[in-house]
Write an enzyme that holds these catalytic residues in place. Sequence first.
Site, PDB file in Angstrom:
ATOM      1  CE  LYS A  22      -1.686   1.372   4.119  1.00  0.00           C
ATOM      2  NZ  LYS A  22      -1.330   2.747   4.510  1.00  0.00           N
ATOM      3  CG  ASN A  23       2.372   2.633   3.506  1.00  0.00           C
ATOM      4  OD1 ASN A  23       1.199   2.907   3.228  1.00  0.00           O
ATOM      5  ND2 ASN A  23       2.781   2.423   4.729  1.00  0.00           N
ATOM      6  NE  ARG A  92      -1.346  11.596   8.209  1.00  0.00           N
ATOM      7  CZ  ARG A  92      -1.799  12.711   8.766  1.00  0.00           C
ATOM      8  NH1 ARG A  92      -3.027  12.742   9.246  1.00  0.00           N
ATOM      9  NH2 ARG A  92      -1.068  13.783   8.838  1.00  0.00           N
ATOM     10  CB  CYS A 116      -4.765  10.064  12.036  1.00  0.00           C
ATOM     11  SG  CYS A 116      -3.349   9.094  12.431  1.00  0.00           S
ATOM     12  NE  ARG A 121       0.458   9.879  10.495  1.00  0.00           N
ATOM     13  CZ  ARG A 121       0.008   8.856   9.757  1.00  0.00           C
ATOM     14  NH1 ARG A 121      -1.113   8.282  10.059  1.00  0.00           N
ATOM     15  NH2 ARG A 121       0.690   8.474   8.702  1.00  0.00           N
ATOM     16  CG  ASP A 304       3.707   1.221   9.665  1.00  0.00           C
ATOM     17  OD1 ASP A 304       3.881   1.498   8.469  1.00  0.00           O
ATOM     18  OD2 ASP A 304       3.358   2.060  10.508  1.00  0.00           O
ATOM     19  CB  ILE A 326       7.740   6.698  14.592  1.00  0.00           C
ATOM     20  CG1 ILE A 326       8.978   5.828  14.378  1.00  0.00           C
ATOM     21  CG2 ILE A 326       7.320   7.439  13.328  1.00  0.00           C
ATOM     22  CD1 ILE A 326      10.199   6.556  13.863  1.00  0.00           C
ATOM     23  NE  ARG A 396      -7.197   3.909   5.724  1.00  0.00           N
ATOM     24  CZ  ARG A 396      -6.550   4.925   6.266  1.00  0.00           C
ATOM     25  NH1 ARG A 396      -6.841   5.316   7.497  1.00  0.00           N
ATOM     26  NH2 ARG A 396      -5.603   5.560   5.615  1.00  0.00           N
TER      27      ARG A 396
HETATM   28  C1  EPZ Z   1       4.358   6.905   6.549  1.00  0.00           C
HETATM   29  O1  EPZ Z   1       3.542   7.879   7.167  1.00  0.00           O
HETATM   30  C2  EPZ Z   1       3.502   5.647   6.394  1.00  0.00           C
HETATM   31  N1  EPZ Z   1       2.357   5.945   5.533  1.00  0.00           N
HETATM   32  C3  EPZ Z   1       3.030   5.191   7.781  1.00  0.00           C
HETATM   33  O2  EPZ Z   1       2.285   3.994   7.613  1.00  0.00           O
HETATM   34  C4  EPZ Z   1       4.257   4.909   8.637  1.00  0.00           C
HETATM   35  O3  EPZ Z   1       3.840   4.527   9.928  1.00  0.00           O
HETATM   36  C5  EPZ Z   1       5.127   6.179   8.705  1.00  0.00           C
HETATM   37  O4  EPZ Z   1       5.488   6.586   7.374  1.00  0.00           O
HETATM   38  C6  EPZ Z   1       6.400   5.986   9.501  1.00  0.00           C
HETATM   39  O5  EPZ Z   1       7.155   4.970   8.972  1.00  0.00           O
HETATM   40  C7  EPZ Z   1       2.545   5.976   4.189  1.00  0.00           C
HETATM   41  O6  EPZ Z   1       3.649   5.762   3.680  1.00  0.00           O
HETATM   42  C8  EPZ Z   1       1.328   6.264   3.347  1.00  0.00           C
HETATM   43  P1  EPZ Z   1       6.298  10.300   8.608  1.00  0.00           P
HETATM   44  P2  EPZ Z   1       4.024   9.420   7.203  1.00  0.00           P
HETATM   45  O7  EPZ Z   1       6.136  11.576   7.869  1.00  0.00           O
HETATM   46  O8  EPZ Z   1       4.845   9.725   5.995  1.00  0.00           O
HETATM   47  C9  EPZ Z   1       6.451  13.612  11.998  1.00  0.00           C
HETATM   48  C10 EPZ Z   1       0.450   2.595   7.828  1.00  0.00           C
HETATM   49  O9  EPZ Z   1       0.012   1.980   8.785  1.00  0.00           O
HETATM   50  N2  EPZ Z   1       6.241  14.592  10.923  1.00  0.00           N
HETATM   51  O10 EPZ Z   1       7.460   9.399   8.251  1.00  0.00           O
HETATM   52  O11 EPZ Z   1       2.823  10.241   7.465  1.00  0.00           O
HETATM   53  C11 EPZ Z   1       5.270  12.661  12.190  1.00  0.00           C
HETATM   54  O12 EPZ Z   1       4.293  13.239  13.029  1.00  0.00           O
HETATM   55  C12 EPZ Z   1       0.901   4.025   7.984  1.00  0.00           C
HETATM   56  O13 EPZ Z   1       0.564   2.122   6.667  1.00  0.00           O
HETATM   57  C13 EPZ Z   1       6.234  15.959  11.243  1.00  0.00           C
HETATM   58  O14 EPZ Z   1       6.360  16.349  12.409  1.00  0.00           O
HETATM   59  O15 EPZ Z   1       4.963   9.439   8.475  1.00  0.00           O
HETATM   60  C14 EPZ Z   1       5.937  11.450  12.805  1.00  0.00           C
HETATM   61  O16 EPZ Z   1       6.100  11.684  14.194  1.00  0.00           O
HETATM   62  C15 EPZ Z   1       0.640   4.517   9.377  1.00  0.00           C
HETATM   63  N3  EPZ Z   1       6.067  16.860  10.244  1.00  0.00           N
HETATM   64  C16 EPZ Z   1       7.315  11.412  12.130  1.00  0.00           C
HETATM   65  O17 EPZ Z   1       7.524  12.729  11.611  1.00  0.00           O
HETATM   66  C17 EPZ Z   1       5.934  16.479   8.923  1.00  0.00           C
HETATM   67  O18 EPZ Z   1       5.817  17.357   8.054  1.00  0.00           O
HETATM   68  C18 EPZ Z   1       7.427  10.422  10.974  1.00  0.00           C
HETATM   69  O19 EPZ Z   1       6.290  10.609  10.177  1.00  0.00           O
HETATM   70  C19 EPZ Z   1       5.931  15.099   8.629  1.00  0.00           C
HETATM   71  C20 EPZ Z   1       6.097  14.172   9.635  1.00  0.00           C
END
Ligand code: EPZ
Length: 420
Positions: A22-23, A92, A116, A121, A304, A326, A396
């Site tokens: 998916k990702n 998202r 969420c 996030r 995850d 994370i 999902r």
């Molecule tokens: C991706 O989410 C994945 N989703 C998530 O999978 C996964 O858990 C996550 O990466 C971490 O590995 C997809 O790829 C569609 P991040 P993402 O930006 O990109 C903070 C699943 O179950 N952050 O790597 O949204 C954030 O809050 C999902 O398939 C900011 O502060 O995660 C988090 O604490 C759940 N500002 C950390 O960084 C930003 O602008 C990492 O988030 C962006 C992120």
Amino acid sequence: MDAILVKGGRALNGEIRVSGAKNAALPMLAASLLAGGKFKFSNVPDLKDIETIRQLLSTMGAEVDRQGDSVHIDTRNVENFEAPYDLVRKMRASVLVLGPLLARLKRARVSLPGGCAIGARPINMHLEGLSRLGARITLEHGYVEAQADRLTGDEIFFDVPTVTGTENLMMAAVLANGTTVLRNAAREPEILALAEMLNLMGADVSGAGSPVITIRGVDRLAPVSARIIPDRIEAGTYMVAAALTCGTIRITDAEPDHLKAVISKLRETGAKITVKQDAITVTGKRPIHSVDIKTLPYPGFPTDMQAQFMVLMSVANGLSVISETIFENRFIHVLELQRMGADIQVSGNHAMVKGIEKLSGAPVMASDLRASASLVLAGLVAEGTTQISRVYHLDRGYESIEEKFRKLGANIERVPESSS
Ligand code: EPZ
């Protein structure tokens, strides 16, 4: 809404095929906005989130058709640069259209995704990065309004590695004027897969999979065909199922290289794991040894897989400390597991899990995608029956989960959620 009923106590044995990730599919389908033409994606999982991005791309003017496990996208008539709230709030990852829309249409109007279950996030790093490339960004009425005549390459340093932030900015930079360098970039396999697709389209991306990604802007890109890589988190979920139920499961069409941290940790718990090219075979044994885990950006232990691993530790032979670094609120499944008898104490971003003999089946509620998978796993080893409600979370990200588990011998079925 549906619920899933699981009757625990059976060892799971057999073979399952991992679906496409998916990702990986979500950013790659979004990248089709970068060039006008006909794209073909194969090994695309049949998931609610894929349906959502299909709807989103269609509202922009793309023609999106699924034929079996392939998705065909014709982006020649893409002209609408808006991603509406009712689609973004459902998923998202819709924010991944921001970079491509800006790069190709010079404009984007994308609803802010909002929080969420697992955390706030925010997307500040996405927006700060696009501003560095010259985009004019304003936030109005819950929407991101972005404009740029032509983006200009620059250096961007992420405070923390962000998966979709790295993907969004890679897609924005491929058509920019000049060179962009992303530092402290995320290193997930899905990012490497996206970079490979972009280079197939005629982009010039190097370093993907390392913390420094260099993107030299080009003038135009061409449509391509691409295959979606295997879903490492789905594979990891079934690996934990084998360890939990003391069965032997052979997982095919997997990519073992993407699962090194999970394989290493599972071996520490006592599971027997053999790896052959694209197949991983896991045999679970008792006792399950308690081990500590700390979630980290790739190649560390994936967040995850945290909820799934917590179920395994809840029936292990000692004390396990699980640290979630994370997301700030990714222990929601703890409350549900405690209702099944698990002995877990949460303090800040640490969960102390004291293994017990047996979980007991109970009605529980899914809250996010991976937490709902952990409740299915808990049901598989609990005494009695577990009813998991709100399984739309599961749909999902897990293709045909009850079919796959039933094929392995689980007593599992999907039922209409009782109104009671
Ligand atoms: C991706 O989410 C994945 N989703 C998530 O999978 C996964 O858990 C996550 O990466 C971490 O590995 C997809 O790829 C569609 P991040 P993402 O930006 O990109 C903070 C699943 O179950 N952050 O790597 O949204 C954030 O809050 C999902 O398939 C900011 O502060 O995660 C988090 O604490 C759940 N500002 C950390 O960084 C930003 O602008 C990492 O988030 C962006 C992120």
